[in-house]
Design an enzyme around this catalytic site. Structure first.
Site, short mmCIF file in Angstrom:
data_model
loop_
_atom_site.label_atom_id
_atom_site.label_comp_id
_atom_site.label_asym_id
_atom_site.label_seq_id
_atom_site.Cartn_x
_atom_site.Cartn_y
_atom_site.Cartn_z
N HIS A 198 -7.37 -11.94 -1.32
CA HIS A 198 -7.05 -11.89 -2.76
C HIS A 198 -8.02 -12.75 -3.57
CE1 HIS A 198 -3.04 -9.88 -2.82
NE2 HIS A 198 -3.09 -10.20 -1.54
N CYS B 87 -6.91 -6.14 -0.56
CA CYS B 87 -5.71 -6.15 0.29
C CYS B 87 -5.06 -4.77 0.35
CB CYS B 87 -4.78 -7.26 -0.19
SG CYS B 87 -3.73 -7.87 1.13
N GLU C 252 -8.68 -12.68 -6.66
CA GLU C 252 -8.16 -12.95 -8.01
C GLU C 252 -7.32 -14.22 -8.06
OE1 GLU C 252 -7.14 -10.79 -5.91
OE2 GLU C 252 -4.97 -10.76 -5.86
N SER D 264 0.81 -1.22 0.00
CA SER D 264 0.00 0.00 0.00
C SER D 264 0.85 1.27 0.00
CB SER D 264 -0.96 0.00 1.19
OG SER D 264 -0.28 -0.25 2.39
#
Ligand code: GLN
Length: 193
Positions: free
Chosen positions: A178, A84, A180, A54
């Site tokens: 996550h 996330c 994905e 981040s």
């Protein structure tokens, strides 16, 4: 439909692939692009901010003004999913690590997040989660944050033990894990709502 994945850092390719598969499953015509410069966000119908770091994602999007474009996109009620690190960047409030690293947040999601709430990389894990509107999913947590508190317009979609790990506020979806990496279910939900 044009979906933009903020592509400055993190697991960008995984999100692009999951989004392409979700569009195909839903039989929606569309394209998915990585965004590394300004001028593309305004053309998108949906945006994804991926996991990664981040501090880095924030620094890069604020340095090149993609952040201002995302804020404008949100003012126009555009849909955004942050996963996330992406969840952290979307949040209104961070923790002491966010303060210490002077990480700028977009402030679009009325939640308070705590970074690395489950510990270090070796404490990463996978678990089954029941997510509202989506059903059972495999959730992969990698140095994941948690959502410590939510504002009154925020709907909690999933918890792990007693910790909030998925929320929705109007057109904004925030996940601590996550999606994905396990299936296309969450992406399909995001593209549909
Ligand atoms: N620990 C990272 C952060 O605080 C997030 C990890 C991830 O996105 N997988 O930015």
């Amino acid at each position: 439909m044009k979906v933009g994945v903020i592509g400055v850092q993190g697991d960008v390719e995984e999100h692009i692939l999951a989004t392409k598969n979700a569009l195909r499953n839903l039989q929606i015509e569309g394209e998915v692009v990585a965004i590394r410069k300004t001028g593309i966000v305004p053309d998108c119908d949906a945006l994804i901010i991926p996991g990664g770091e981040s501090t880095t994602i924030s620094k890069l999007i604020f340095a090149n003004s993609i952040a201002e474009e995302i804020l404008e996109f949100a003012r126009g009620n555009g849909k955004i999913m942050g996963t996330c690190a992406g969840l952290i960047v979307l949040a209104k409030q961070g923790d002491e690590q966010v303060a210490k690293t002077k990480t700028k947040l977009l402030g679009l999601l009325d939640v308070k997040v705590k970074r690395n709430a489950f510990g270090r990389q070796r404490e990463s894990f996978q678990t089954k989660l029941d997510m509202k509107y989506v059903g059972e999913i495999d959730a992969i947590f990698i140095r994941a944050p948690i959502i410590e508190s939510v504002g009154k317009n925020v709907e909690v979609l999933a918890k792990f033990e007693d910790k909030i790990v998925a929320v929705k506020q109007n057109n904004i979806l925030g996940l601590a894990f996550h999606p994905e990496l396990s299936s296309t279910k969450v992406h399909e939900f995001f593209l549909k709502f």
